[in-house]
Design an enzyme around this catalytic site. Structure first.
Site, short mmCIF file in Angstrom:
data_model
loop_
_atom_site.label_atom_id
_atom_site.label_comp_id
_atom_site.label_asym_id
_atom_site.label_seq_id
_atom_site.Cartn_x
_atom_site.Cartn_y
_atom_site.Cartn_z
N GLN A 121 52.54 43.90 57.97
CA GLN A 121 53.35 42.78 58.19
C GLN A 121 54.67 42.66 57.34
O GLN A 121 54.33 42.90 55.89
CB GLN A 121 52.57 41.45 57.92
CG GLN A 121 51.81 41.19 56.67
CD GLN A 121 51.05 40.34 56.49
OE1 GLN A 121 49.90 40.19 57.11
NE2 GLN A 121 51.34 39.15 55.97
N GLY A 122 55.85 42.67 57.71
CA GLY A 122 56.81 42.48 56.78
C GLY A 122 57.25 41.37 56.52
O GLY A 122 58.17 40.86 57.38
N SER A 124 57.37 39.71 52.94
CA SER A 124 57.93 39.57 51.62
C SER A 124 59.18 40.20 51.14
O SER A 124 59.25 41.38 51.79
CB SER A 124 56.77 39.85 50.62
OG SER A 124 55.61 38.78 50.33
N SER A 156 51.79 45.65 52.66
CA SER A 156 50.37 46.14 52.35
C SER A 156 50.38 47.36 53.38
O SER A 156 50.39 47.18 54.62
CB SER A 156 49.29 45.19 52.75
OG SER A 156 49.28 44.32 51.76
N GLU A 239 44.57 35.40 57.78
CA GLU A 239 44.61 36.22 56.68
C GLU A 239 43.78 35.70 55.44
O GLU A 239 42.80 36.33 54.63
CB GLU A 239 45.88 36.53 56.14
CG GLU A 239 46.04 37.62 55.01
CD GLU A 239 47.25 38.02 54.64
OE1 GLU A 239 47.41 39.14 53.97
OE2 GLU A 239 48.31 37.47 55.03
#
Length: 377
Positions: A121-122, A124, A156, A239
């Site tokens: 997941q992009g 931050s 991550s 999450e």
């Protein structure tokens, strides 16, 4: 809610336990991520092929068509069996299932759930961590495509991923929460650079992603324009949930380990040690009760919402209490297991930051659950 297994759930649990007994790898989980990643992926693919992954996803997209109770049983038994860590994929499949087109669901969900294609997941960015609405990555529509420019960080498992669920600003002229959209970005696309971030322990769990005039098809937008914030909140709500992540049995195992250490140090552990163990046990029981309430809501059909911030705060508190206690019990550098516990302690400190800081979680609870006003500042 009846907390006992129904006859069907008891059969499911027994079959799962039997499978785990036969299939837990004999070799220990490698310490370094470069070796641990294929180890984790192989185990997860075997779970999937045997029908133990994607339990609550529809069969049409590669799931098992079951429900949240089976998902919770899976998490419990994986934790109790000390199974290899699972890849963090389940929460990324949810937005595809909810917001994706039929074509997107057919194309992306089966290989994601099977761990044949890895996603990250992009969210931050260097100037947009917990304050996600500050993100500056831009996406501009141009000649039937979207052109992306920006910089993501602390992604991550980004170095191992094939696709990124990425947030970008598509409308700079509206309030910042409203001008964000979500995109499916293949990480082998020209203009994408993935740079691993090497941590103090040598792992490359995180990565930076640079986007320089990256062109992706218009069809790679997930949902509608400006749906990005809503999609992101769905992702983080899944999450943060302890029900899906197997934290409870893992923390219970940690507590039993520390209690055993205390017994080996002295026939009658000192009062301070007993009080510390009791404090952790009480915090763990609070987390367990909250997880049961969350599971009850899920069984009733309610999706995860802002109350998942409670899960995150309680999980962080239990983990940090456990690992801090270990440092006091395992005082000698040569004590067996001390190095592993020290790694757990260091990683546990990050719990106050990743997935949204503890302060952000409290703000969410104050504003979205309690209805408290924002401070004038």
């Amino acid at each position: 809610m009846d907390l006992r297994d129904s006859p069907e759930e008891a059969r499911f649990r027994a079959q799962l336990c039997a499978w785990l007994e036969e299939n837990i790898p004999a070799d220990p989980e490698p310490a370094m991520l470069a070796e641990r990643w294929p180890y984790m992926r192989d185990f997860q693919q075997r779970l999937y092929r045997s029908g133990w992954i994607a339990l609550s996803y529809p069969t049409q997209v590669g799931g098992q068509g079951l429900g949240p109770m089976e998902e919770a049983i899976l998490s419990e038994e994986l934790g109790r069996a000390n199974a290899p860590t699972l890849l963090p994929l389940g929460h990324l499949g949810r937005p595809l299932l909810r917001y994706g087109t039929d074509e997107q669901r057919r194309r992306y969900l089966p290989p994601l759930l099977a761990s044949d294609e890895i996603w990250c997941q992009g969210f931050s960015e260097p100037e947009a961590g917990s304050d996600l609405a500050s993100l500056q990555t831009r996406a501009v529509r141009e000649s039937g495509a979207w052109v992306l420019n920006g910089h993501k960080t602390w992604t991550s498992y980004g170095a191992f991923a094939d696709f990124c669920l990425l947030l970008a600003r598509t409308d700079p002229d509206v309030p910042r929460h409203r001008g964000i959209s979500a995109f499916i970005v293949p990480l082998r696309t020209p203009g994408v650079t993935v740079r691993p971030i090497v941590l103090a322990n040598g792992d490359e769990e995180f990565a930076e992603i640079f986007l320089d005039d990256v062109r992706i098809p218009e069809a790679n937008m997930l949902g509608r324009p400006s749906d990005g914030w809503r999609i992101a909140m769905d992702v983080v709500n899944y999450e943060r949930g302890a029900v899906e992540t197997g934290y409870l049995p893992k923390f219970e195992r940690y507590l039993f380990e520390l209690a055993a250490v205390a017994r080996t140090r002295a026939r009658e552990p000192d009062r301070a040690t007993l009080l510390a163990l009791g404090e952790v046990a009480a915090a763990l029981e609070v987390l367990r009760m909250h997880c049961l309430r969350t599971l009850s809501d899920r069984v009733s059909g309610a999706p995860p919402g802002p109350e998942s911030s409670i899960d995150k705060l309680l999980m962080t508190a239990v983990e940090q209490k456990l690992t801090a206690l270990s440092l006091g019990l395992l005082t000698a550098a040569t004590t067996p297991g001390r190095a592993e516990w020290f790694d757990r302690y260091l990683y546990g400190r990050a719990g106050s930051i990743y997935g949204g800081t503890a302060q952000i979680q409290r703000n969410i609870l104050a504003e979205r659950l309690l209805g408290l006003p924002r401070s004038p500042g």
